[in-house]
Design a protein around this motif. Sequence first.
Motif, PDB file in Angstrom:
ATOM      1  N   LEU A  30      58.150  28.028  39.085  1.00 16.09           N
ATOM      2  CA  LEU A  30      58.014  27.805  37.652  1.00 16.09           C
ATOM      3  C   LEU A  30      57.213  28.865  36.951  1.00 16.09           C
ATOM      4  N   LEU A  31      56.425  29.709  37.589  1.00 17.64           N
ATOM      5  CA  LEU A  31      55.686  30.495  37.093  1.00 17.64           C
ATOM      6  C   LEU A  31      56.300  31.719  36.378  1.00 17.64           C
ATOM      7  N   ASN A  32      57.332  32.348  37.100  1.00 16.29           N
ATOM      8  CA  ASN A  32      57.954  33.545  36.699  1.00 16.29           C
ATOM      9  C   ASN A  32      59.429  33.142  36.526  1.00 16.29           C
ATOM     10  N   TYR A 125      65.311  24.119  35.504  1.00 22.31           N
ATOM     11  CA  TYR A 125      65.474  25.529  36.026  1.00 22.31           C
ATOM     12  C   TYR A 125      66.454  25.797  37.033  1.00 22.31           C
ATOM     13  N   ILE A 126      66.901  26.754  37.392  1.00 22.80           N
ATOM     14  CA  ILE A 126      67.768  27.089  38.252  1.00 22.80           C
ATOM     15  C   ILE A 126      67.355  28.194  39.199  1.00 22.80           C
ATOM     16  N   ARG A 127      66.880  27.829  40.387  1.00 26.07           N
ATOM     17  CA  ARG A 127      66.510  28.955  41.428  1.00 26.07           C
ATOM     18  C   ARG A 127      67.674  29.666  42.176  1.00 26.07           C
ATOM     19  N   LEU A 128      67.847  30.734  42.063  1.00 22.64           N
ATOM     20  CA  LEU A 128      68.851  31.740  42.636  1.00 22.64           C
ATOM     21  C   LEU A 128      68.410  32.048  44.018  1.00 22.64           C
ATOM     22  N   LEU A 135      65.410  29.298  33.114  1.00 19.18           N
ATOM     23  CA  LEU A 135      64.945  28.070  32.518  1.00 19.18           C
ATOM     24  C   LEU A 135      65.767  28.025  31.288  1.00 19.18           C
ATOM     25  N   SER A 136      66.276  26.544  30.888  1.00 17.92           N
ATOM     26  CA  SER A 136      66.598  26.138  29.542  1.00 17.92           C
ATOM     27  C   SER A 136      66.378  24.894  29.392  1.00 17.92           C
ATOM     28  N   THR A 137      66.182  24.662  27.924  1.00 15.26           N
ATOM     29  CA  THR A 137      65.427  23.300  27.600  1.00 15.26           C
ATOM     30  C   THR A 137      66.328  22.755  26.673  1.00 15.26           C
TER      31      THR A 137
END
Length: 179
Positions: A30-32, A125-128, A135-137
């Motif tokens: 989540l940091l980067n 968050y999407i981790r690829l 990130l999208s909100t």
Amino acid sequence: MATFLFLVQLLFIGTLTTSANAETETCNWLLNTTESNFTVSVTPDVYKANTTYLVTITDNKNLTNNVTKYLLQALSPQNASLGKWHVEESENCSSINTIVLSGTENKANWTSPESNITSVQIRAYIRLKDNSTQLSTVTLRKETGTPTTPNSVSMVQSSSFFIAVIQLPLVLITSKLLS
């Protein structure tokens, strides 16, 4: 025998260390992050206390085959975790409840708390596979403004009609006097 017990203890400690590192690894994702344009939709789309919402992540860039994890958070305006996610896997990232969905799950249910807040931000968050995170909100807000009731509309219409009825004779009389 003592060597065997020692090796078992080291194996057990290694297992604990690995699981602890996995938890912090998820939070490190989540940091980067970079902003993205994938869609987060929430149904219903207006905030109400003690309501269950369906949060759905839709990929606009056809990244679906590259997604390894989806992460979701629900935050108050003060950035505190809110409500309850109805999933099994979750992490505590800096006191923020973060749920983890597999790359094949893109939906989760969330229930808002019994509180008097005005908005909630849902972060997705999407981790690829390339180890990047996007990130999208979306922000849910309480309905504001007072809806117009039929009685107030009727009152306005009738008062406008009353003014028009009084003004018409005055216009006629004024036009006679001026001519």
